[in-house]
Design an enzyme around this catalytic site. Sequence first.
Site, PDB file in Angstrom:
ATOM      1  N   SER A  96       0.852  -1.237   0.153  1.00 32.92           N
ATOM      2  CA  SER A  96       0.080   0.077   0.042  1.00 32.92           C
ATOM      3  C   SER A  96       0.882   1.232  -0.045  1.00 32.92           C
ATOM      4  O   SER A  96       0.741   2.293  -0.540  1.00 32.92           O
ATOM      5  CB  SER A  96      -0.884  -0.060   1.223  1.00 32.92           C
ATOM      6  OG  SER A  96      -2.016  -1.098   1.092  1.00 32.92           O
ATOM      7  N   PHE A 134      -2.972  10.652  -1.296  1.00 35.29           N
ATOM      8  CA  PHE A 134      -4.051  10.670  -2.541  1.00 35.29           C
ATOM      9  C   PHE A 134      -5.451  10.915  -1.628  1.00 35.29           C
ATOM     10  O   PHE A 134      -6.008  10.009  -1.280  1.00 35.29           O
ATOM     11  CB  PHE A 134      -4.170   9.523  -3.341  1.00 35.29           C
ATOM     12  CG  PHE A 134      -4.895   9.653  -4.590  1.00 35.29           C
ATOM     13  CD1 PHE A 134      -4.424  10.249  -5.947  1.00 35.29           C
ATOM     14  CD2 PHE A 134      -5.999   8.988  -4.724  1.00 35.29           C
ATOM     15  CE1 PHE A 134      -4.962  10.154  -6.973  1.00 35.29           C
ATOM     16  CE2 PHE A 134      -6.911   9.006  -5.804  1.00 35.29           C
ATOM     17  CZ  PHE A 134      -6.286   9.928  -7.003  1.00 35.29           C
ATOM     18  N   PRO A 139     -15.366  10.894   4.159  1.00 41.37           N
ATOM     19  CA  PRO A 139     -16.298  10.354   5.111  1.00 41.37           C
ATOM     20  C   PRO A 139     -17.676   9.751   4.975  1.00 41.37           C
ATOM     21  O   PRO A 139     -17.957   8.731   5.356  1.00 41.37           O
ATOM     22  CB  PRO A 139     -16.297  11.498   6.332  1.00 41.37           C
ATOM     23  CG  PRO A 139     -15.076  12.238   6.080  1.00 41.37           C
ATOM     24  CD  PRO A 139     -15.078  12.240   4.666  1.00 41.37           C
ATOM     25  N   HIS A 141     -18.533   9.732   1.471  1.00 43.34           N
ATOM     26  CA  HIS A 141     -18.526   9.168   0.027  1.00 43.34           C
ATOM     27  C   HIS A 141     -17.479   8.332  -0.262  1.00 43.34           C
ATOM     28  O   HIS A 141     -16.327   8.857  -0.606  1.00 43.34           O
ATOM     29  CB  HIS A 141     -18.444  10.493  -0.834  1.00 43.34           C
ATOM     30  CG  HIS A 141     -19.499  11.647  -0.379  1.00 43.34           C
ATOM     31  ND1 HIS A 141     -20.957  11.300  -0.838  1.00 43.34           N
ATOM     32  CD2 HIS A 141     -19.739  12.779   0.311  1.00 43.34           C
ATOM     33  CE1 HIS A 141     -21.654  12.254  -0.420  1.00 43.34           C
ATOM     34  NE2 HIS A 141     -20.732  13.234   0.246  1.00 43.34           N
ATOM     35  N   LEU A 244      -6.686   5.511  -9.949  1.00 41.65           N
ATOM     36  CA  LEU A 244      -7.399   4.242  -9.328  1.00 41.65           C
ATOM     37  C   LEU A 244      -6.853   2.981 -10.191  1.00 41.65           C
ATOM     38  O   LEU A 244      -6.619   2.026  -9.638  1.00 41.65           O
ATOM     39  CB  LEU A 244      -8.905   4.474  -8.910  1.00 41.65           C
ATOM     40  CG  LEU A 244      -9.208   5.417  -7.964  1.00 41.65           C
ATOM     41  CD1 LEU A 244     -10.952   5.234  -7.754  1.00 41.65           C
ATOM     42  CD2 LEU A 244      -8.610   5.261  -6.568  1.00 41.65           C
ATOM     43  N   GLU A 368      -9.758   0.741  -2.909  1.00 40.47           N
ATOM     44  CA  GLU A 368      -9.601   0.726  -4.544  1.00 40.47           C
ATOM     45  C   GLU A 368     -10.844   0.002  -5.287  1.00 40.47           C
ATOM     46  O   GLU A 368     -10.769  -0.311  -6.216  1.00 40.47           O
ATOM     47  CB  GLU A 368      -8.347   0.173  -5.325  1.00 40.47           C
ATOM     48  CG  GLU A 368      -7.020   0.689  -4.371  1.00 40.47           C
ATOM     49  CD  GLU A 368      -6.885   2.191  -4.339  1.00 40.47           C
ATOM     50  OE1 GLU A 368      -7.340   2.757  -4.957  1.00 40.47           O
ATOM     51  OE2 GLU A 368      -5.777   2.486  -3.569  1.00 40.47           O
ATOM     52  N   GLY A 369     -11.991   0.314  -4.825  1.00 36.30           N
ATOM     53  CA  GLY A 369     -13.281  -0.171  -5.235  1.00 36.30           C
ATOM     54  C   GLY A 369     -13.563  -1.686  -4.627  1.00 36.30           C
ATOM     55  O   GLY A 369     -12.814  -2.532  -4.503  1.00 36.30           O
TER      56      GLY A 369
END
Length: 389
Positions: A96, A134, A139, A141, A244, A368-369
């Site tokens: 990470s 980045f 918080p 969204h 992303l 990351e999704g």
Amino acid sequence: MSSAASLDLLDIDHCLSAEERQIRAVVRQLVDQRVRPEVAGWYEQGRVPVRELAAEFGKLGLLGMHLTGYGCAGASAVAYGLACLELEAGDSGLRSLVSVQGSLAMYAIWRYGSEEQKQQWLPPMAAGEAIGCFGLTEPDHGSDPASMATRARRDGSDWVLHGSKMWITNAPVADVAVIWARTDEGVRGFVVPMDTPGVSAPEITRKMSLRASVTGEIVLDDVRLPASAQLPGATGLRAPLSCLTEARYGIVWGALGAARDCLETALAYAIGREQFGRPLAGFQLTQAKLADMVVELQKGQLLALHLGRTAERGALRPEQVSVGKLNNVREALAIARQCRTIMGANGISGEYPVMRHANNLESVLTYEGTAEIHQLVIGQRLTGISAFA
């Protein structure tokens, strides 16, 4: 034969170049010598020497290694992926650190920044002398960045930013942040030195996952920036989403490192541990578990390699990365959980890495999704219909 080699039943190594194998060996040696002796303690204490590690990673060219110029190594996509795999075999928090530094913060500046911004930030970031973060997630969204509440307004020739970002890796120790904010002209990116008045980055503590990683909030209290802080090439939400995609590609490889480390550990344990007068590895149910796990690990490696070669041709699409992230993280987490069952109570001990990897992968599954977001990306590609709203 090493345990890592013994898991390569399909001889995938033969698909790699000599240079790629050499890069992998160098990163693996770094992890073995620098990380493995310390990482259990870092995880237990919830502390990690980010700046020391960044300096060491920088010396090896691991930070922004797939970028070109400005002190970056210009390595291939597959070489970068192999580095991510070896780093995450040590701990997801280390991958990470490298991923956020290189594929998010540095990539955003490298692709969308002005020449002045690139010259100022990329060389020290590549060397590990400056730490980046980045700021996209907020918080309220997370999976819906289009609804971000952080705002940037013009005030004369300056910009004034107000809002907050949450779950930001490296934030409490960062020197610079790439912040995404809504403006009257749409979403824009800004390069924000963390010592700018009005910027604070309180650390998020009491994490049960990614404890060998520094995570924080970024609070922007009417932060005034010059016009030159805006990323001139970044217009709209497509810009941060492209960053992303870069980070997700590294995760496609990295998650396999955690899975491999769990499987190597469980295999060695099963061979050495005796129950009912025979090694655990001699029982049919144990062998079935090991066989299923190595099949999924090798399938994930082939998928990652295919995506890497596709990226090197300049043909990699976001939904293809979603396939890789969805599959490889999901299967890595399943492997970690299954390895824990082979090891019984010892599977939860900090003397072994399996539960630490399993806990970390719970976060990797989400960031990351989420898995669900990637399912919807794939679903939209298949049907032509967006199900996000």
